[in-house]
Design an enzyme around this catalytic site. Structure first.
Site, short mmCIF file in Angstrom:
data_model
loop_
_atom_site.label_atom_id
_atom_site.label_comp_id
_atom_site.label_asym_id
_atom_site.label_seq_id
_atom_site.Cartn_x
_atom_site.Cartn_y
_atom_site.Cartn_z
N SER A 1 0.83 -1.20 0.00
CA SER A 1 0.00 0.00 0.00
C SER A 1 0.86 1.25 0.00
O SER A 1 2.08 1.19 0.23
CB SER A 1 -0.90 0.01 1.24
OG SER A 1 -0.10 0.30 2.37
N LYS A 2 0.20 2.36 -0.23
CA LYS A 2 0.90 3.65 -0.24
C LYS A 2 1.60 3.88 1.10
O LYS A 2 2.70 4.42 1.16
CB LYS A 2 -0.13 4.75 -0.49
CG LYS A 2 0.41 6.14 -0.25
CD LYS A 2 -0.59 7.19 -0.67
CE LYS A 2 -0.54 8.42 0.22
NZ LYS A 2 0.78 8.90 0.55
N ARG A 3 0.96 3.43 2.17
CA ARG A 3 1.54 3.63 3.50
C ARG A 3 2.89 2.91 3.65
O ARG A 3 3.79 3.41 4.29
CB ARG A 3 0.56 3.18 4.59
CG ARG A 3 0.05 4.38 5.39
CD ARG A 3 -1.04 4.01 6.33
NE ARG A 3 -2.25 3.64 5.61
CZ ARG A 3 -2.94 2.52 5.81
NH1 ARG A 3 -2.56 1.65 6.71
NH2 ARG A 3 -4.04 2.28 5.12
N GLY B 1 5.00 2.48 1.30
CA GLY B 1 5.96 3.32 0.58
C GLY B 1 6.40 4.49 1.45
O GLY B 1 7.59 4.79 1.56
N ASP B 2 5.42 5.14 2.10
CA ASP B 2 5.75 6.30 2.95
C ASP B 2 6.65 5.87 4.11
O ASP B 2 7.60 6.54 4.47
CB ASP B 2 4.47 6.93 3.52
CG ASP B 2 3.61 7.54 2.41
OD1 ASP B 2 4.16 7.75 1.31
OD2 ASP B 2 2.41 7.79 2.64
#
Ligand code: GLU
Length: 533
Positions: A275-277, A279-280
């Protein structure tokens, strides 16, 4: 069906930026179509107006363009969805919201055939049923049993049904056949069977929106657009029985596409969906391009992070597919030739951010020094350094050296900034360590030695020879004097770079040139006080 020209589609919903998993789906579709000399079509599935996000469609198109997997049909060369039919785009429009008028008759056809029905239950009523089922630890489904107790055209008298339809708050639901085994084939997963009694009577049409739902629009469009193969994410696998039943209900079984459902991309630790999280949290992009949402939050993109699209595509292709050989580097053309759905894995594909960087490094090393020099010149320009002041070929030679240490062109700056900007400050710990009276004294003698040394102007034709000769003479001189090599070299590095790390001293001297090397030594010697040893 086998004689038909292969036609595949990528059918994203414009609900936000395209996740890299979505790009992989598009890529596999593209590879599959191109291998067979077929067409790759883009269709925008925007029937759910509540989830529509402005800019998402443009983002999808730009991403595909950046990746070099541009559709043959659906979008024009300028990047606009085609809205009126033309020879290259016979099925326009390709945006489902503009195809509204097409779907209604199909929904009604199913009602007439007794394969779908009107339902009038309000959201609140259905919610109450759901809660009631939950309280008994069950899940509510609108199915062959519950449909007999709910408010629909199967249970209500005809007159009442007509009245409620006229009132305008209804849906059309698919009427799943009772106790039938749907037999399906998936090109990746093989044969699948499911009993219809486990299925939900899914909504096909909502009067509130005046629009079909995903299932109806998707199947109707795949049929009308003569799609031969559907390759999509595994989140759509539970919809497959319904889609099979819809093809049957419309009498389109003969032309039903073949299906392949791709497994998910997993987090680097393999636990759950990427998920994008992630990546962050772990510092890598999950989107092809940078995206700024309506709240102004920025998500990083592979493009902006300095990835080459070829490296990104190569990495994505191997996330879930393998060629059956050790080969890892594939151009898009090579992928088109080598790809096969049979070698796509059924299990999730774990994303490895380090491997992604490795791919970029491989592509970086394959680039010509001339291309790298151009790319680096752009980075330098942003830093306020005009490379026009450097002789032709200078940057090429520098790039040839530093590309071995970099994953991205952006790394070049960190590796070689001091070639362009003399240090003003010096790392304190290195100063303490190396600025002993003895080292400083030796450096003064090294400076005199360099002064007398013949150093060719960079870039020269025999760069390797020039650097080797500087190295040889310098180390020879240090040895002759019996000085410690590491101490002298690191002190020099400190003077040239600002800290005791960087490229080889002979390389630095070569790229700085004699005059600048001596200038830096005298600046540092003046600025740095000897430390007591
Ligand atoms: N609109 C669906 C999506 O957003 C398409 C699924 C399919 O390919 O059938 O992924």
């Amino acid at each position: 069906m086998n004689n038909r020209k292969r036609r595949v589609r990528f059918a994203p919903s414009p609900t936000g930026p395209l996740h890299m998993g979505g790009v992989r789906t598009a890529l596999y579709n593209y590879l599959y179509a191109k291998q067979a000399g077929g067409d790759f079509i883009l269709r925008i599935e925007d029937t759910d107006s509540h989830r529509f996000v402005p800019g998402a469609e443009e983002y999808i198109i730009e991403s595909l363009r950046w990746c070099g997997i541009y559709p043959d049909e659906g979008v024009d060369k300028e990047g606009h969805m085609v809205e009126t039919p033309s020879p290259g785009h016979p099925h326009a429009p390709y945006r489902q919201s503009q195809r509204k008028h097409i779907y209604r008759k199909y929904a009604e056809e199913l009602v007439e055939k007794g394969l779908a029905y009107y339902a009038f239950d309000t959201a609140a009523e259905l919610d109450a049923r759901r809660k009631e089922a939950e309280s008994q630890k069950k899940t509510f489904t609108y199915n062959h049993i519950t449909r007999n107790e709910l408010k629909n055209s199967l249970t209500l008298p005809e007159k009442e049904t007509e009245r409620l339809i006229a009132e305008g708050n209804w849906t059309i639901r698919f009427k799943n056949p009772e106790n039938r085994v749907v037999k399906m084939d998936d090109m990746i997963r093989g044969h699948i069977e499911i009993n219809t009694d486990t299925l939900d009577d899914k909504v096909l049409w909502k009067s509130a929106d005046g629009l079909p739902t995903y299932h109806l629009a998707n199947v109707v469009d795949d049929h009308l657009m003569e799609i031969t193969d559907v390759i999509r994410g595994e989140e759509w696998l539970p919809s497959l029985p319904l889609h099979y039943l819809l093809y049957e209900a419309f009498g389109w079984e003969e032309s039903r596409p073949a299906f392949a459902h791709l497994s998910l991309l997993l987090k680097p630790d393999g636990k759950g969906k990427l998920s994008k999280r992630d990546g962050d949290r772990l510092g890598f992009p999950v989107f092809p391009l940078k995206w700024v949402n309506q709240e102004g939050e920025v998500s990083r993109g592979y493009r902006e992070d300095g990835y080459y699209p070829q490296a990104f595509i190569n990495m994505l292709a191997l996330l879930g597919w393998n060629p059956g050989t050790e080969q890892e580097i594939f151009s898009l053309d090579q992928l088109v030739k080598a790809f096969s759905l049979e070698r796509v894995i059924k299990s999730g594909a774990r994303f490895n951010p380090e491997k992604a960087k490795w791919f970029n490094q491989e592509y970086l090393r394959m680039r010509s020094d001339k291309d790298l020099a151009e790319e680096y010149a752009a980075v330098l320009a942003e830093k306020g350094i005009d490379t026009a002041n450097y002789p032709k070929g200078y940057l090429e030679q520098l790039c040839a050296l530093i590309k071995e240490r970099a994953h991205f062109v952006n790394d070049f700056w960190e590796i070689s900034r001091y070639i362009f900007m003399p240090p003003i400050e010096f790392a304190e710990s290195d100063v303490k360590k190396f600025c002993t009276p003895e080292n400083l004294g030796n450096i003064a003698k090294v400076a005199a030695f360099l002064e007398d040394m013949e150093i060719p102007q960079a870039p020269c034709n025999d760069k390797a020879g020039a650097v080797a000769s500087i190295e040889e003479r310098l180390t020879g001189y240090i040895k002759e004097n019996g000085w410690k090599m590491g101490a002298v070299m690191n002190t020099l590095r400190l003077f040239f770079v600002g800290e005791a790390r960087g490229l080889g001293i002979a390389d630095i001297v070569y790229f700085l040139g004699k005059k600048e090397s001596l200038r830096r030594i005298s600046y540092a010697a003046e600025k740095l006080q000897p430390t007591v040893q």
